[in-house]
Design a protein around this motif. Sequence first.
Motif, short mmCIF file in Angstrom:
data_model
loop_
_atom_site.label_atom_id
_atom_site.label_comp_id
_atom_site.label_asym_id
_atom_site.label_seq_id
_atom_site.Cartn_x
_atom_site.Cartn_y
_atom_site.Cartn_z
N ARG A 363 97.25 -16.75 -135.97
CA ARG A 363 98.80 -16.94 -135.70
C ARG A 363 99.56 -16.68 -136.73
N ARG A 364 99.26 -15.39 -137.34
CA ARG A 364 100.04 -14.88 -138.44
C ARG A 364 100.72 -13.75 -138.02
N GLU A 365 101.04 -13.68 -136.96
CA GLU A 365 101.90 -12.36 -136.41
C GLU A 365 103.22 -12.19 -137.15
N ARG A 366 103.80 -13.20 -137.62
CA ARG A 366 105.14 -12.97 -138.38
C ARG A 366 104.83 -12.05 -139.57
N VAL A 367 103.73 -12.27 -140.48
CA VAL A 367 103.16 -11.68 -141.50
C VAL A 367 102.87 -10.17 -141.20
N LEU A 368 102.07 -10.15 -140.01
CA LEU A 368 101.50 -8.74 -139.61
C LEU A 368 102.87 -7.97 -139.11
N LEU A 369 103.89 -8.55 -138.48
CA LEU A 369 105.12 -7.84 -138.36
C LEU A 369 105.66 -7.40 -139.55
N GLY A 370 105.82 -7.98 -140.43
CA GLY A 370 106.37 -7.55 -141.87
C GLY A 370 105.40 -6.34 -142.30
N PHE A 371 104.09 -6.54 -142.25
CA PHE A 371 103.36 -5.39 -142.52
C PHE A 371 103.80 -3.95 -141.91
N TYR A 372 103.92 -4.14 -140.52
CA TYR A 372 104.38 -3.17 -139.60
C TYR A 372 105.48 -2.50 -140.14
N VAL A 373 106.88 -3.24 -140.09
CA VAL A 373 107.97 -2.88 -140.47
C VAL A 373 107.86 -2.01 -141.73
N THR A 374 107.38 -2.44 -142.86
CA THR A 374 107.02 -2.09 -143.99
C THR A 374 106.29 -0.41 -143.96
N GLY A 375 105.39 -0.51 -143.00
CA GLY A 375 104.84 0.72 -142.61
C GLY A 375 105.77 1.86 -142.38
N LEU A 376 106.49 1.16 -141.28
CA LEU A 376 107.39 2.06 -140.46
C LEU A 376 108.47 2.82 -141.49
N VAL A 377 109.06 1.98 -142.41
CA VAL A 377 110.08 2.44 -143.11
C VAL A 377 109.28 3.50 -144.18
#
Length: 479
Positions: A363-377
């Motif tokens: 249930r750490r999907e919000r942390v994972l989202l932060g990683f993905y957005v950082t990767g996108l930028v």
Amino acid sequence: MTDQPLSVADRPPHRILRNFAYLLSARWVRESLQTVFLIYLARHNSSTYGEFMLALSVGQVILFIAEFGLDQHLVPQLASNRGKEADVLMQFFMLKGVLLVAGVLGMIGFVYWQGYAPSLKVLVLVIGTGVGLEALGSTFFVACQVQGRQDIEGKLRAVGAGFGFGYGILSLFLGAAPLVTAFYKLIETLVNLAGSMRAVLRRSRITLRLPEFRQIWVTGKGSMVFTLMAVATTLYNNMNLFFLQRYAGAEGVAQYSATWQIIDGVSCLASNVLLRNILFPLFVNLWETDRNELTRVMRNSARWLTAAAIPIMFVLFVESDRIIRLIYGPEYGDAAWMQKYLVLTIYIAFIHNLAAFLMLAMRRERVLLGFYVTGLVFNLVLCLVLIPGSPLMGTTLAILITKAFVAVMTVSFCQWTIGLMPGRSMVHLGLAVAAGGLLYFLTIGFAYRELAETLAVIPTLVLIYTWWREFSKKPEKTA
């Protein structure tokens, strides 16, 4: 009619391997047919092949927006709402339909914004819609996975691939126009949708009911973080292709896509078949019921995925020239050298996806989202800097560096929280790889190329066999 629970608990130990075999067999059928179709298309006309690959990439954006994140949310929702599975399925089905319509409208705007030729616009719309519709069928395939009925899913996917790619290959053989051939994807998708819906309704005795708008809104709100993850991952995986189209045209896209089809196919074999469709439902259940067993399954998965990646990457690296020439022909010379770089993404994808699914189970999907957005930028910056001056090399480096960057974040998080990577096993694997490398360099100068390559992978294969014997002595508690 009454609903039957769609639980992953209490499966017998042998079901993991059996379910993997079902899905793997279906995957082989589909990938074989797709390979024949794409090779035939590439040899028929490289520009048309590039246009098809561009259209498939646009469709992937729509598919992941409408499906990827929601499917990850659907698994725990089905597991925690036993007796209400029909309501859950219909809520997700209708929500995906709304997102799919929005995605298609966005695709229409995108192709006009890019100023594509009229024929390319229609081609992208047809293929992109066909790919996007897979999101609706996947809702019912997820229900099969949670039930542990991957055998049904495997059969349906094989039949759908037979109809779709069979139509495409026949169209090429008869010399049909590219637009006529492009309907192959719609045919495959519609067969999968009809078959999966019928299978779930008939075998589970579920009666679908239209949900209230409020229920759809609550489901959508809870799934938003998963959808945003889907948007971010899809964009950073495909953004370089859009830059490549602008700076190198369809020919450049064809060169990159020739090798990426091979590399991404291997990566998806682990992430989609084993991790997403089999192990992720198991991780969700074990996180709630038996974390010691989760640790054992997780660490064994990490070392097996790592060990499996090594010989695969090595063979694709040293044989890149032969593989590309054999499959696509001599005009795809740039694809051969790009493959030598892109093989690194196989291991990166294996271990990153394992860590990502573990984070979702925790249930750490919000942390994972932060990683993905950082990767996108990060990926956008790389594309802007690397691709204009050297389109092919820049495209290759952009995806490689981005994937490594995101994997460092996800694997480090799991290592610090639950100890993902088993240290001693990684040391043993490192020694096996070093021994294989030594054998290769000692024999490559005077032995046949094939003999040196075989000797190089023997130490890793011996280690894999040793691990298998060790693991087989330990009965699984949950599957």
